[in-house]
Scaffold this active site. Structure first.
Site, mmCIF file in Angstrom:
data_model
loop_
_atom_site.group_PDB
_atom_site.id
_atom_site.type_symbol
_atom_site.label_atom_id
_atom_site.label_comp_id
_atom_site.label_asym_id
_atom_site.label_seq_id
_atom_site.Cartn_x
_atom_site.Cartn_y
_atom_site.Cartn_z
ATOM 1 N N GLU A 219 0.879 -1.178 0.000
ATOM 2 C CA GLU A 219 0.000 0.000 0.000
ATOM 3 C C GLU A 219 0.907 1.216 0.000
ATOM 4 O O GLU A 219 1.391 1.638 1.054
ATOM 5 C CB GLU A 219 -0.911 -0.020 1.242
ATOM 6 N N CYS A 253 -2.297 9.316 2.578
ATOM 7 C CA CYS A 253 -1.793 8.706 1.339
ATOM 8 C C CYS A 253 -2.665 9.083 0.145
ATOM 9 O O CYS A 253 -2.158 9.234 -0.961
ATOM 10 C CB CYS A 253 -1.719 7.202 1.484
HETATM 11 P P1 NAD Z 1 8.010 4.930 5.067
HETATM 12 O O1 NAD Z 1 8.058 4.170 3.795
HETATM 13 O O2 NAD Z 1 9.124 5.863 5.366
HETATM 14 O O3 NAD Z 1 7.939 3.937 6.326
HETATM 15 C C1 NAD Z 1 6.904 2.992 6.507
HETATM 16 C C2 NAD Z 1 7.361 1.902 7.433
HETATM 17 O O4 NAD Z 1 8.421 1.199 6.805
HETATM 18 C C3 NAD Z 1 7.904 2.333 8.803
HETATM 19 O O5 NAD Z 1 7.278 1.561 9.796
HETATM 20 C C4 NAD Z 1 9.372 2.006 8.740
HETATM 21 O O6 NAD Z 1 9.861 1.518 9.967
HETATM 22 C C5 NAD Z 1 9.432 0.892 7.746
HETATM 23 N N1 NAD Z 1 10.701 0.796 7.003
HETATM 24 C C6 NAD Z 1 11.581 1.776 6.718
HETATM 25 N N2 NAD Z 1 12.619 1.280 5.989
HETATM 26 C C7 NAD Z 1 12.358 -0.042 5.813
HETATM 27 C C8 NAD Z 1 13.020 -1.100 5.124
HETATM 28 N N3 NAD Z 1 14.169 -0.915 4.463
HETATM 29 N N4 NAD Z 1 12.445 -2.319 5.141
HETATM 30 C C9 NAD Z 1 11.291 -2.534 5.792
HETATM 31 N N5 NAD Z 1 10.617 -1.580 6.438
HETATM 32 C C10 NAD Z 1 11.142 -0.344 6.452
HETATM 33 O O7 NAD Z 1 6.616 5.662 5.062
HETATM 34 P P2 NAD Z 1 6.048 6.680 6.108
HETATM 35 O O8 NAD Z 1 6.831 7.950 6.012
HETATM 36 O O9 NAD Z 1 5.904 6.028 7.435
HETATM 37 O O10 NAD Z 1 4.579 6.909 5.510
HETATM 38 C C11 NAD Z 1 4.324 7.798 4.498
HETATM 39 C C12 NAD Z 1 4.172 7.098 3.171
HETATM 40 O O11 NAD Z 1 3.232 6.051 3.297
HETATM 41 C C13 NAD Z 1 3.634 8.002 2.082
HETATM 42 O O12 NAD Z 1 4.311 7.728 0.893
HETATM 43 C C14 NAD Z 1 2.181 7.585 1.976
HETATM 44 O O13 NAD Z 1 1.568 7.856 0.731
HETATM 45 C C15 NAD Z 1 2.265 6.135 2.250
HETATM 46 N N6 NAD Z 1 0.998 5.626 2.740
HETATM 47 C C16 NAD Z 1 0.270 4.791 1.956
HETATM 48 C C17 NAD Z 1 -0.952 4.324 2.402
HETATM 49 C C18 NAD Z 1 -1.783 3.393 1.578
HETATM 50 O O14 NAD Z 1 -2.692 2.801 2.147
HETATM 51 N N7 NAD Z 1 -1.522 3.217 0.307
HETATM 52 C C19 NAD Z 1 -1.424 4.698 3.646
HETATM 53 C C20 NAD Z 1 -0.657 5.541 4.419
HETATM 54 C C21 NAD Z 1 0.562 5.987 3.962
#
Ligand code: NAD
Length: 477
Positions: A219, A253
């Site tokens: 997502e 998002c």
């Molecule tokens: P992010 O990608 O920075 O982090 C998300 C999660 O990934 C965190 O819990 C983090 O600990 C983990 N993470 C970081 N590096 C990782 C790795 N190498 N391997 C595995 N896990 C890792 O995102 P964010 O800043 O927390 O959230 C914002 C983003 O999420 C935006 O791009 C937004 O559009 C997206 N988002 C999408 C949805 C959806 O349902 N499509 C919903 C909410 C947010």
């Protein structure tokens, strides 16, 4: 409330083993057992609403309570309720039609849980994005491991404590820790892995999961356009679009990322959006109904996007009252900014904004607006505002996005009956409602052979009978 030391890779693998062993001991939990787990998940939320709101508020440094009530409590409780009510029907084996030449045998689909589902959660809706997928996974009969974001440590601590109180670690467990732990979590050989977050990290998660051939639901995010049509009633559309943009201060998002506006209507659009923002938020600084930016780093990133755009010729119009300090109330609340005269090269038009900035991109023909969208990665959401049905159909038919709301913003994503998920760079797979149940189930195809059947005629040694049958099939199929 001190957090325990983050688990190391061995401890994570150990937790997965505990869950898998429990799953193997009861591979098809009864409807009653699943309902009871969902009842506990519902109680976990319902009994602890104030603590949940306080933890998320602390993590954000100020988050609109009403927004949390809607998105972190109501949506979660309603998703759990729906899974509970419907799982009995969804988990039933379902007969499917059997082709004539396979009769009198019968065919069916048996929904089976996959096993252990991992869920990596972002910070922007920390409770909803942890528990809505968890509810669907539990309804489908799975065990669940959750990894909340390091940017919501207070909520992660609380959720870990509540999970331990309401569930055994073999049913639902929460893993705390930083990015390193998330990385190790993503490398675990889950039976299914859900990741909600940025497209860039989603790519890394997909690679880690591929090493185990773990199926993923990704997502992700991206730049979701809002098209203002020439037929649009701006007085009606502007408050709806502005609401979608400023909800959670743009940290959603499916927030409209930028607006495509007919060139001749740009001035009217700016006026209407400014009026709508002022009507909803008389001020931004210190306004408890307006959410803060999650961290200093994100706050600085958004300021930098504005500065860089201005440096390259864009005009920035703050929607805050004139006497309000441009960016801050001493905390991280940021007055929204409209950006005019942007170019595709600016970072604000290349990166997902994820904050209260709205670039306005003028267009001359609908074709041009559609081409602008199709020249970019497939967005998670698309919004269209207008009255002309033909224009609307043209946009719906000629663009591909995760989902669409017509004449409003965000709302398609808040419905349990519509699958929620991206396409291409904005994600893979979908959940919500029955789609969630299906995402975390194996629909096992079963063919049950009849005691008396004609299949013996197809066995060697082949001869005249086989040739006659093959000839018959060739003529009829
Ligand atoms: P992010 O990608 O920075 O982090 C998300 C999660 O990934 C965190 O819990 C983090 O600990 C983990 N993470 C970081 N590096 C990782 C790795 N190498 N391997 C595995 N896990 C890792 O995102 P964010 O800043 O927390 O959230 C914002 C983003 O999420 C935006 O791009 C937004 O559009 C997206 N988002 C999408 C949805 C959806 O349902 N499509 C919903 C909410 C947010």
């Amino acid at each position: 409330m001190n957090a325990p030391l983050p688990p190391n890779a061995n401890q994570l693998a150990g937790l997965l083993e505990v869950q898998r062993a429990a799953f193997l001991a009861d591979m098809l939990p009864s409807a009653a057992a699943r309902r009871e787990r969902l009842q506990r998940l519902h109680a976990l939320v319902a009994d602890n609403e104030e603590a949940i709101l306080a933890a998320i508020d602390a993590d954000f440094g100020g988050r609109a309570r009403q927004e949390m009530v809607l998105t972190e409590l109501f949506i979660v409780r309603s998703a759990i309720r729906q899974q509970r009510r419907k799982l009995g029907r969804w988990m039933r084996e379902r007969r499917v039609a059997t082709p004539l030449h396979m009769l009198p045998g019968s065919s069916a689909l048996m929904p089976q849980p996959l096993g252990v589902v991992g869920n990596i959660v972002p910070w922007n809706y920390p409770c909803q994005l942890a528990l809505v997928p968890a509810a669907a996974a539990l309804a489908a009969g799975n065990r669940v491991m959750l990894k909340p974001s390091e940017l919501t440590p207070a909520f992660a601590r609380l959720l870990a404590q509540l999970a331990a109180q309401y569930f055994s670690p073999a049913e639902l467990a929460v893993v705390e820790g930083g990015v390193e732990v998330s990385r190790e979590f993503a490398a675990l050989p889950f039976d299914h892995l859900v990741f909600t977050g940025s497209t860039a990290v989603g790519r890394q998660v997909a690679v880690a999961a591929a090493r185990n051939l773990t199926p993923v639901t990704l997502e992700l995010g991206g730049k979701s356009p809002a098209i203002i049509d020439t037929s649009c009633d701006l007085a009606q559309a502007a408050p709806r679009l502005t609401f979608g943009k400023l909800f959670n201060a743009g940290q959603t998002c499916v927030a409209p990322d930028y607006a495509l506006v007919p060139r001749a209507r740009v001035a009217d659009f700016v006026r209407e959006v400014s009026a709508a923002a002022a009507a909803m938020y008389p001020h931004f600084a210190g306004n408890a109904q307006y959410t803060s930016i999650i961290s200093e780093r994100h706050h600085a990133r958004l300021q930098q996007l504005v500065r860089e755009a201005q440096g390259q010729g864009a005009t920035a119009l703050s929607l805050g009252p004139a006497d309000e300090a441009q960016a801050t109330d001493g905390g991280r609340r940021m007055a929204p900014v409209l950006l005019l005269d942007v170019t595709p090269e600016m970072a604000v038009m290349r990166e997902e904004i994820f904050g209260p900035l709205l670039p306005v991109v003028p267009y001359d023909t609908l074709q041009e607006a559609i081409a602008f969208i199709n020249a970019r990665e497939r967005p998670l959401a698309l919004y269209w505002f207008g009255q002309d049905r033909r224009h609307c159909d043209q946009v719906l038919r000629s663009t591909i996005s995760g989902g669409v709301t017509v004449n409003d913003a965000l709302w398609h994503a808040a419905q349990e009956n519509l699958p929620f998920g991206g396409v291409g760079a904005s994600g893979t797979g979908a959940y919500h409602g029955e789609h969630g149940f299906l995402a975390f189930s194996k629909q096992k195809p079963i063919y049950r052979q009849a005691r008396l059947n004609g299949f013996g005629l197809f066995r060697p040694p082949y001869g005249r009978v086989f040739d006659t049958l093959a000839d018959f099939l060739k003529r009829h199929l």
